[in-house]
Structures are given as structure tokens and as C-alpha cells.
Scaffold this motif. Sequence first.
Motif, short mmCIF file in Angstrom:
data_model
loop_
_atom_site.label_atom_id
_atom_site.label_comp_id
_atom_site.label_asym_id
_atom_site.label_seq_id
_atom_site.Cartn_x
_atom_site.Cartn_y
_atom_site.Cartn_z
N SER A 128 17.24 -106.48 47.70
CA SER A 128 17.58 -106.85 49.06
C SER A 128 17.38 -105.65 49.98
O SER A 128 17.92 -104.57 49.72
CB SER A 128 19.02 -107.33 49.15
OG SER A 128 19.36 -107.59 50.49
N PRO A 129 16.60 -105.82 51.06
CA PRO A 129 16.36 -104.69 51.96
C PRO A 129 17.57 -104.33 52.82
O PRO A 129 17.61 -103.27 53.41
CB PRO A 129 15.20 -105.18 52.83
CG PRO A 129 15.27 -106.67 52.78
CD PRO A 129 15.86 -107.02 51.45
N LYS A 130 18.56 -105.24 52.86
CA LYS A 130 19.74 -104.95 53.67
C LYS A 130 20.96 -105.68 53.12
O LYS A 130 20.84 -106.62 52.34
CB LYS A 130 19.50 -105.34 55.13
CG LYS A 130 19.18 -106.81 55.31
CD LYS A 130 18.82 -107.12 56.76
CE LYS A 130 18.46 -108.60 56.88
NZ LYS A 130 18.09 -108.97 58.20
N THR A 131 22.12 -105.24 53.55
CA THR A 131 23.36 -105.91 53.22
C THR A 131 23.49 -107.15 54.10
O THR A 131 23.11 -107.13 55.26
CB THR A 131 24.55 -104.96 53.47
OG1 THR A 131 24.43 -103.85 52.58
CG2 THR A 131 25.89 -105.65 53.24
N LYS A 145 22.77 -104.13 49.98
CA LYS A 145 21.42 -103.58 49.97
C LYS A 145 21.12 -103.13 48.53
O LYS A 145 21.94 -102.48 47.89
CB LYS A 145 21.33 -102.38 50.92
CG LYS A 145 19.96 -101.76 50.98
CD LYS A 145 19.91 -100.62 51.96
CE LYS A 145 18.51 -100.03 51.97
NZ LYS A 145 18.39 -98.95 52.95
N GLY A 146 19.98 -103.56 48.01
CA GLY A 146 19.59 -103.21 46.65
C GLY A 146 19.89 -104.27 45.61
O GLY A 146 19.38 -104.20 44.49
N ASP A 147 20.72 -105.29 45.95
CA ASP A 147 20.96 -106.39 45.01
C ASP A 147 19.66 -107.16 44.79
O ASP A 147 18.86 -107.32 45.72
CB ASP A 147 22.01 -107.37 45.55
CG ASP A 147 23.43 -106.82 45.50
OD1 ASP A 147 23.64 -105.73 44.93
OD2 ASP A 147 24.33 -107.50 46.05
N SER A 204 13.94 -119.22 51.73
CA SER A 204 15.23 -119.16 51.04
C SER A 204 15.40 -117.80 50.38
O SER A 204 14.42 -117.19 49.93
CB SER A 204 15.32 -120.24 49.96
OG SER A 204 15.29 -121.52 50.53
N VAL A 205 16.64 -117.38 50.31
CA VAL A 205 17.02 -116.17 49.60
C VAL A 205 18.09 -116.55 48.59
O VAL A 205 19.09 -117.18 48.95
CB VAL A 205 17.54 -115.08 50.57
CG1 VAL A 205 18.10 -113.90 49.80
CG2 VAL A 205 16.46 -114.64 51.54
N VAL A 206 17.85 -116.20 47.32
CA VAL A 206 18.74 -116.58 46.24
C VAL A 206 19.21 -115.30 45.51
O VAL A 206 18.38 -114.62 44.91
CB VAL A 206 18.02 -117.50 45.23
CG1 VAL A 206 18.97 -117.93 44.13
CG2 VAL A 206 17.39 -118.70 45.93
N PRO A 207 20.49 -114.97 45.56
CA PRO A 207 20.99 -113.85 44.77
C PRO A 207 20.90 -114.21 43.28
O PRO A 207 21.58 -115.12 42.82
CB PRO A 207 22.45 -113.69 45.21
CG PRO A 207 22.57 -114.47 46.49
CD PRO A 207 21.54 -115.56 46.40
N THR A 208 20.04 -113.53 42.54
CA THR A 208 19.76 -113.92 41.16
C THR A 208 20.96 -113.77 40.24
O THR A 208 21.07 -114.50 39.26
CB THR A 208 18.57 -113.13 40.59
OG1 THR A 208 18.88 -111.73 40.65
CG2 THR A 208 17.30 -113.41 41.36
N ALA A 209 21.86 -112.86 40.53
CA ALA A 209 23.03 -112.64 39.67
C ALA A 209 23.93 -113.88 39.63
O ALA A 209 24.73 -114.02 38.70
CB ALA A 209 23.83 -111.43 40.16
#
Length: 185
Positions: free
Chosen positions: A64-67, A75-77, A98-103
Motif C-alpha cells: 500500500s502506497p499510503k495509510t 502504508k506498506g501493507d 478495488s483494493v483488497v487487503p490480502t491479510a
Amino acid sequence: MIPEGHVIKNEIRDEINKVEEKHDIKLSTIQKILLSINAPISTILDVLYGTVNLFMLDQHLEKSPKTSKIINIQKGDEILYRESIVHKRGKPLVHVTSVVPTARCSEKTLEDLFSEKMTTGKILDTHNHETLRRITKISVEAPNEILMDLFKTDEDMLTREYIMIHKGEVIIWTKEAYPLSYFMI
């Protein structure tokens, strides 16, 4: 005769009214439905126009480029970035990012996301993930170069942003966009 009762509060209706007033426009009933529905837009388009298709423009993993407070990521996730177009016989209907947090995804869900065959909403339905969709923004925006090229127009875009929440966590953020002149029926 039924007594008047109480006005039903509807924040989405209020947001749509604000967009109409701010941009001095009158949205069609279909546009209002597409902006306010808490279901996949592809389902409504399929009902209105017959079978629609999904074409993946871009899909990749990145840091992720930003929080983002709305998605609750730092940022960094690691996120899965998906950019697609829902179309009918090659005519673009809606651009979807879409943006999906993979965790927050199971291996099977990620596998289905990477197969590029289904929308994010359909994938969640397939895996019986009960989700709450919360519309976070409705607006009219100038198109970027990608949207101008896809839709072959420089007219403003009607957009909606929403998050999908599963077990109290945001699992997907989505933005949909289409030209203001679309779906005026």
C-alpha cells in the motif's frame, strides 16, 4: 386513512440530492438505483441489459502506497489492486477499481480473485462471506486518461465508492465510475 407517521431517514438519498444540486443535474431513476444499491452493480446491469462481461484491465499485488483509515491499512501493507471493466459486447458500462487487503482473505478467496473470472462481490457470495456494504462517497468527477480512453469521452463521470465489511473488518474498497450520460433510461 393512514396517519402521516415519521419521515424515514435516508443518507444515500440525501447524498444523491446534494450531487444533483451541486452539479445542477437531474439523475435518472436507474442512475439513482445504481448509486444506492447495496449489491453488486453487475447484477443490476445484467438484469437491465442481459448478460454482461467482466474484463480485467489490471490486477497485481503491491505494498500500500499510503495509510488508509477507511480501509484500516497502513502504508506498506500488502494489497491486491484490481481494475476492471463491466461491458456488454465490448461496450464499457462501468469501470471498477478495488483494493483488497490480502491479510484479510483466505487462500481460496485470493485464488478466485486471481482467476479474474468473477467480480469481488460474486467471489464473496461464492464463499458465503456475509458482508455489509457501506457507501462512503457519491460524486461527479472529471475523468482521468484511462476513463477517457475506455469510454471515448471527456464528459464527467458519476462515481460511487463503498467498502465491504466482513466480521467487523473492511475486506474490500471499491470505486465505480461511468459517464454521466449513461443509464439515463
